[in-house]
Motif scaffolding. Structure first.
Motif: not given
Ligand code: GBH
Length: 449
Positions: A42-47, A51-57, A183-187, A412-417
């Motif tokens: 939640d925290t990571f995706a809101a940063t 994530t792509a296009r700022g998408e979250t779960g 690497l910090g590309t995931h939470a 994840w970091a790709e959002g819904y892409g």
């Protein structure tokens, strides 16, 4: 139609387990329902920028409300099993203390509905959604997190092991260590590089303690889901061969040897390594397992890095194979290579294997009739099932195959892409549309192809 030309499955034992796989944060949505606490995702995706296009779960597939429809889709598909994950922050909103009854209630209802539909639940305790409060106390960099995780395992199994017989402790600890902390590309988005190594040990200790806790609370079949990549040296020059071995030690054997041999691989090339007390934990980590879960996607090609680089290896692009929509190479032979390699490396110490994830993302063109033509997924799944048959013919003991994923979901970091589902999800309307691969798989599982 094209049916007569479609590939077919070989024959399998009637006991072979066929499933689909998902994870909580990727499908559930409803992130504030039922007293759920915040997780690192939640925290990571809101940063911004993570994530792509700022998408979250936050909404994802709204599975929390639509699980009946999703179970009906699986029942119609004809799978015997469903692998899903329990959200730790639903069951323990701050990662400590007694179970949250409203959080457990969701899984109670989900499991009852699965059993009513004749589908065996396979529950993963941890698919990357650490409670934020646990992260704030150090997360997997802290040894205490292993104990907290075992407490959570006890609460989950005490409530659910009367109906859930199959348990997976961790999903892909290698990805948490490398992408989450290295690497910090995931939470949780930490950039510790090789300083992230303690998170490998603490997750493995958490796995061992949770395995003990699960068994004490009545769990019947306990395993882990490890990601493996067959590692190919870019050339036969000794530098490249050594670099490939170093990468394999880090990616594959660091997370498998302690479980199956009770020892860590020799990571001499690491200047900052595992915690001092790692050796005393090895007997706890090496608890006997009932099955070994393998998540397979693609191989890695490796060459030696330039002298003076922080790591001794470099990834080289794999060419000469088709690619998925995520650009990963499609290498079914890599599944057979991985299965045979694990069997040769661990021999009698290797329990039966479940392929706990395999699948691909596709571009999903819609046809004039409104169907979704994911022929690439049909070809991918067919080729990988054929490869797993090849490994079984060579004597590898594989007991099941779970497709990632049932639904298009939050990648994840790709959002819904990137869309990995057998079932298409329209994220505006939440409408589910089974793709061509779903209809094809249904015929394979019914044996009527
Ligand atoms: C899994 O992780 C996860 O368990 C699941 O949640 C996720 O949705 C699913 O897979 C799909 O991503 O660039 O060719 O070198 C996948 C782990 C490790 C798979 C790195 C792809 C790199 C391929 N990934 N790997 S390549």
């Amino acid at each position: 139609g094209r049916d007569g030309l479609q590939p077919r499955f070989p024959r399998f034992s009637a006991h072979f387990r066929w499933g689909t796989a998902t994870s909580a944060y990727q499908i559930e949505g409803a992130v504030t329902e039922g007293g759920r606490g915040r997780s690192v995702w939640d925290t990571f995706a809101a940063t911004p920028g993570k994530t792509a296009r700022g998408e979250t779960g936050e909404i994802a597939c709204d599975h929390y409300r639509r699980y009946h429809e999703d179970i009906a889709l699986m029942a119609d598909l004809g799978v015997s099993d469903y692998r899903f994950s329990l959200a730790w922050p639903r069951i323990q909103p701050v990662g400590a203390g007694p179970a949250n009854p409203a959080g457990l209630d969701f899984y109670d209802r989900l499991v009852d509905a699965l059993l009513n539909a004749g589908i065996t639940p396979v529950a993963t305790l941890y698919h990357w959604d650490t409670p934020q409060a646990v992260e704030d106390a150090g997360g997997w960099m802290s040894r205490d997190t292993a104990h907290r995780f075992a407490d959570y395992a006890t609460l989950a199994a005490e409530a659910l092991s009367d109906r859930i017989r199959w348990w997976i402790t961790l999903n892909e600890p290698v990805i948490v260590t490398l992408l989450g902390y290295g690497l910090g590309t995931h939470a949780p988005g930490r950039n510790l590089m090789l300083g992230a190594l303690p998170t490998a040990h603490h997750q493995l200790l958490g796995h061992g303690l949770a395995t003990q806790a699960l068994r004490a609370a009545g769990a019947e079949h306990v395993g882990i889901a490890n990601n493996h990549m067959p590692v190919w040296a870019d050339s036969q020059h000794s530098e490249d061969v050594a670099a490939a071995a170093a990468f394999a030690d880090l990616y594959n054997w660091l997370f498998a040897d302690p479980l199956l041999t009770g020892a860590y691989p020799d990571l001499r090339w690491l200047d900052r390594g595992l915690p001092e007390q790692a050796a005393v934990d090895l007997p706890t980590i090496a608890q006997p397992l009932d099955f070994y879960g393998l998540n397979y996607y693609s191989p890695a090609r490796i060459r030696a890095a330039a002298p003076g680089s922080e790591l001794p290896f470099e990834l080289v692009e794999i060419t000469g194979y088709p690619r998925t929509a995520s650009k990963w190479p499609v290498v079914p032979a890599g599944l057979r290579e991985t299965l045979v390699g694990l069997t040769e490396r661990y021999r009698d110490a290797l329990p039966p294997i479940l392929i706990t994830e395999n699948g691909c993302s596709t571009a999903d063109p819609a046809t004039a009739e409104g169907t979704i033509d994911d022929q690439d997924r049909i070809d991918f799944l067919h080729a990988h099932v054929a490869a797993l048959c090849g490994a079984m013919d060579e004597g590898v003991d594989v007991r099941g195959y779970f497709i990632w994923s049932l639904l298009d979901n939050f990648e994840w970091a790709e959002g819904y892409g990137q869309r990995f589902g057998l079932v298409h999800v329209d994220f505006e309307t939440q409408r589910r549309t089974p793709k061509a691969s779903y209809h094809w798989l249904r015929r394979q599982l019914a044996g009527t192809a």
